[in-house]
Scaffold this active site. Structure first.
Site, PDB file in Angstrom:
ATOM      1  N   ASN A 286      -2.058  -2.235  12.822  1.00  0.00           N
ATOM      2  CA  ASN A 286      -2.832  -2.035  13.863  1.00  0.00           C
ATOM      3  C   ASN A 286      -3.993  -1.296  14.095  1.00  0.00           C
ATOM      4  O   ASN A 286      -4.845  -0.030  13.341  1.00  0.00           O
ATOM      5  CB  ASN A 286      -4.466  -3.712  13.644  1.00  0.00           C
ATOM      6  CG  ASN A 286      -4.049  -4.472  13.430  1.00  0.00           C
ATOM      7  OD1 ASN A 286      -3.422  -4.935  12.610  1.00  0.00           O
ATOM      8  ND2 ASN A 286      -4.488  -5.918  13.526  1.00  0.00           N
TER       9      ASN A 286
ATOM     10  N   TYR B 130      -9.241  -6.635  12.922  1.00  0.00           N
ATOM     11  CA  TYR B 130      -8.987  -6.143  11.373  1.00  0.00           C
ATOM     12  C   TYR B 130      -8.572  -6.998  10.463  1.00  0.00           C
ATOM     13  O   TYR B 130      -8.256  -8.365  11.147  1.00  0.00           O
ATOM     14  CB  TYR B 130      -7.071  -5.741  12.073  1.00  0.00           C
ATOM     15  CG  TYR B 130      -6.602  -5.021  10.305  1.00  0.00           C
ATOM     16  CD1 TYR B 130      -7.001  -3.814   9.778  1.00  0.00           C
ATOM     17  CD2 TYR B 130      -5.877  -5.669   9.886  1.00  0.00           C
ATOM     18  CE1 TYR B 130      -6.704  -3.084   8.544  1.00  0.00           C
ATOM     19  CE2 TYR B 130      -5.203  -4.972   8.550  1.00  0.00           C
ATOM     20  CZ  TYR B 130      -5.451  -3.868   8.314  1.00  0.00           C
ATOM     21  OH  TYR B 130      -5.043  -3.400   6.817  1.00  0.00           O
TER      22      TYR B 130
ATOM     23  N   THR C  67     -39.849  25.550 -11.808  1.00  0.00           N
ATOM     24  CA  THR C  67     -40.245  23.973 -11.751  1.00  0.00           C
ATOM     25  C   THR C  67     -39.988  23.263 -12.617  1.00  0.00           C
ATOM     26  O   THR C  67     -40.310  24.136 -13.350  1.00  0.00           O
ATOM     27  CB  THR C  67     -41.652  24.506 -10.729  1.00  0.00           C
ATOM     28  OG1 THR C  67     -42.628  24.487 -11.629  1.00  0.00           O
ATOM     29  CG2 THR C  67     -41.638  25.535  -9.561  1.00  0.00           C
ATOM     30  N   HIS C  68     -40.205  22.218 -12.537  1.00  0.00           N
ATOM     31  CA  HIS C  68     -39.821  21.285 -13.890  1.00  0.00           C
ATOM     32  C   HIS C  68     -38.865  21.944 -14.513  1.00  0.00           C
ATOM     33  O   HIS C  68     -39.509  21.863 -16.606  1.00  0.00           O
ATOM     34  CB  HIS C  68     -40.851  20.597 -13.981  1.00  0.00           C
ATOM     35  CG  HIS C  68     -42.098  20.591 -13.223  1.00  0.00           C
ATOM     36  ND1 HIS C  68     -42.672  19.464 -12.698  1.00  0.00           N
ATOM     37  CD2 HIS C  68     -42.712  21.249 -11.884  1.00  0.00           C
ATOM     38  CE1 HIS C  68     -42.636  19.177 -11.690  1.00  0.00           C
ATOM     39  NE2 HIS C  68     -43.058  19.832 -11.372  1.00  0.00           N
TER      40      HIS C  68
ATOM     41  N   SER D 177       0.952  -1.459  -0.286  1.00  0.00           N
ATOM     42  CA  SER D 177      -0.432  -0.188   0.252  1.00  0.00           C
ATOM     43  C   SER D 177       0.807   1.819   0.664  1.00  0.00           C
ATOM     44  O   SER D 177      -0.298   2.063  -0.124  1.00  0.00           O
ATOM     45  CB  SER D 177      -0.954  -0.164   1.480  1.00  0.00           C
ATOM     46  OG  SER D 177      -0.046   0.074   2.069  1.00  0.00           O
TER      47      SER D 177
ATOM     48  N   SER E 121     -12.758  25.393 -28.137  1.00  0.00           N
ATOM     49  CA  SER E 121     -13.330  24.470 -28.617  1.00  0.00           C
ATOM     50  C   SER E 121     -11.617  24.524 -29.620  1.00  0.00           C
ATOM     51  O   SER E 121     -11.270  25.718 -29.786  1.00  0.00           O
ATOM     52  CB  SER E 121     -13.931  24.605 -29.498  1.00  0.00           C
ATOM     53  OG  SER E 121     -13.797  23.607 -30.263  1.00  0.00           O
TER      54      SER E 121
ATOM     55  N   LYS F 161     -16.587  29.285 -29.051  1.00  0.00           N
ATOM     56  CA  LYS F 161     -16.958  28.194 -28.450  1.00  0.00           C
ATOM     57  C   LYS F 161     -16.421  29.050 -26.791  1.00  0.00           C
ATOM     58  O   LYS F 161     -15.638  29.262 -26.727  1.00  0.00           O
ATOM     59  CB  LYS F 161     -17.026  27.028 -27.751  1.00  0.00           C
ATOM     60  CG  LYS F 161     -17.606  26.545 -29.085  1.00  0.00           C
ATOM     61  CD  LYS F 161     -19.144  25.996 -28.968  1.00  0.00           C
ATOM     62  CE  LYS F 161     -19.336  25.718 -27.427  1.00  0.00           C
ATOM     63  NZ  LYS F 161     -19.150  23.968 -28.243  1.00  0.00           N
TER      64      LYS F 161
ATOM     65  N   GLU G 270     -18.731  21.418 -15.440  1.00  0.00           N
ATOM     66  CA  GLU G 270     -19.071  20.450 -16.263  1.00  0.00           C
ATOM     67  C   GLU G 270     -18.411  19.223 -15.093  1.00  0.00           C
ATOM     68  O   GLU G 270     -18.527  18.330 -15.059  1.00  0.00           O
ATOM     69  CB  GLU G 270     -18.887  20.629 -17.231  1.00  0.00           C
ATOM     70  CG  GLU G 270     -19.689  20.940 -17.849  1.00  0.00           C
ATOM     71  CD  GLU G 270     -19.429  21.546 -19.925  1.00  0.00           C
ATOM     72  OE1 GLU G 270     -20.202  21.497 -20.636  1.00  0.00           O
ATOM     73  OE2 GLU G 270     -18.656  20.038 -20.055  1.00  0.00           O
TER      74      GLU G 270
END
Length: 460
Positions: free
Chosen positions: A111, A318, A156-157, A24, A278, A284, A291
């Site tokens: 541990n 553990y 709304t919606h 690890s 872009s 663009k 995003e």
């Protein structure tokens, strides 16, 4: 004969690829400062309890300090065959100071050592996350103060619903983040616990003082049960949950920013510093930071699901499965801290297109509810008023006009109680200012909300 720290009972060496799979060190080197911190506290306690000598203690402290300094300066390498950060540091310490380094591990296990590191890491990172949430909240408040009187369409919606204050809309995210912050703050009670001294699972025969290491490491309390101390990962699950929910709130906010900055909405203009272009379309300007934040929610939620599935069905105490608790947490912490910083910068530098927003609410039917309320105030039952207004809206759509453009004679055909005052009544700014209920979008209500927030920020 194995050369592992635990190799006394083994007669064969694992192959390199097995070492690689088992190790690890590639990711738990993140814990080096906490591992050194915990080891120094453990050494001081051992000396205080006369388990090691003061001379050994000072050698250990000096050795660990130089190891950490060498790491921070890029002068320390790690060995995969030593598996993790704990054995790498111990091996290096013994190499540097001899037998005194070999006495450091007295009265503890990897541990309790690793979970001590993780508690220290999580406590510090959650504290930093809270600070970053605070900064984003303050940025939201700064924008809201500038736009109490800026009117925008409320949805709304994703359909135009009613005109609202821009400040009222954006302050919604202040309160979402405030609940997130509260969850992080509350979780510190369950993070700020010392497992050090629990050893492998059953404690130790050495006369250690767990409350001494608790104090040295500035933990709020100690685990009362040694098995619980080494097997508990609830605080990691809770932290990942809190990160995931905060990221979901940021994602919702990001979606609004993406829509608001589109040519179709044009409610805000993002700074070039938080946008990209872009490779083929020169016109663009893409809201890529928003995003990316929206997309990274998949990572943080996936990390939460991963630890839940890792813990499901694990027996005490553990198990090696628990090595999987780290990468997901490290990744989630890195992700949310970056997202919070980016978000604060992105909205702090964006321009709210006030004139366009004002024009927008004059060119829709978001004042239709006001027309119904107008009729109710004239004694018409709300259900009847609702139907009347629906027919007026239909007429307006068929004739390509909005409610402020409907001739008075058409209004009076719909209902005789509609008078010339209807035009002033339906102005979007008047629609907003009449919202006087507590917590509503009216200017006075938003000003009060801001005063509550400012007091809240002082005490939180």
């Amino acid at each position: 004969m194995s050369n592992k720290a635990w190799g006394g009972r083994f007669s064969e060496q694992p192959e390199d690829w097995v070492d690689e799979f088992n190790a690890s060190i590639h990711f738990d080197k993140t814990l080096i400062q906490y591992d050194v911190q915990g080891s120094i506290a453990h050494a001081k306690m051992l000396a205080k309890q006369d388990i090691i000598t003061d001379e050994d203690c000072q050698q250990i402290i000096n050795g660990l300090t130089t190891i950490l300094n060498d790491y921070e300066q890029g002068n320390l390498s790690f060995d995969v065959s030593l598996e993790d950060i704990h054995l790498n540091i111990e091996h290096e310490l013994i190499k540097r100071i001899g037998d005194a380094g070999g006495r450091l591990h007295t009265g503890r296990s990897r541990n309790d050592q690793v979970t001590t590191d993780m508690h220290l890491y999580t406590k510090e990172e959650v504290t930093q996350i809270i600070e970053l949430v605070n900064e984003l909240q303050q940025t939201i408040v700064n924008i809201a103060e500038q736009h109490v009187n800026t009117i925008m369409p409320g949805y709304t919606h994703l359909q135009r619903a009613q005109p609202i204050s821009f400040a009222h809309h954006i302050l919604t995210y202040y309160w979402m983040l405030d609940r997130d912050k509260s969850r992080f703050q509350d979780s510190l009670k369950r993070i700020d616990i010392s497992p050090l001294g629990a050893a492998a699972l059953s404690g130790t025969t050495y006369p250690i003082d767990r409350h001494e290491t608790q104090s040295l490491l500035n933990f709020g309390s100690v685990y009362e049960n040694s098995i619980d101390a080494v097997s508990d990962r609830d605080y990691i699950v809770e932290t990942l949950h809190n990160i995931s929910l905060t990221m979901i709130h940021l994602s919702r906010f990001a979606e609004e920013i993406i829509f608001w900055s589109s040519a179709e909405a044009n409610f805000v203009t993002l700074s070039d510093a938080f946008s990209t272009g872009s490779s083929i379309m020169p016109q663009k300007k893409n809201p890529d930071m928003a995003e990316l934040i929206r997309g990274k929610v998949g990572r943080t939620t996936g990390n939460l699901m991963s630890i839940l599935m890792t813990l499901k069905g694990l027996p005490l105490a553990y198990n090696k499965d628990m090595q999987e608790d780290k990468e997901g947490l490290f990744d989630a912490v890195h992700t949310i801290k970056g997202s919070l910083r980016i978000f604060a910068g992105m909205i702090d530098t964006m321009t709210v297109n006030v004139d366009h927003l004002q024009q927008t609410v004059y060119n829709d039917f978001s004042n239709a509810t006001e027309l119904a309320d107008y009729l109710v105030n004239k004694g018409v039952p709300f259900r009847s008023a609702h139907e009347i207004v629906g027919k007026i809206v239909l007429w307006s759509i068929q004739h390509n006009v909005y409610l402020l453009d409907v001739p008075l004679e058409e209004y009076q055909k719909a209902h005789k109680r509609i008078d010339s005052d209807i035009y002033d009544y339906l102005k979007p700014e008047n629609c907003v200012s009449r919202r006087i209920s507590y917590g509503s979008t009216g200017q006075s209500a938003v000003e009060h909300q801001l005063s509550v927030i400012k007091q809240h920020l002082k005490t939180n």
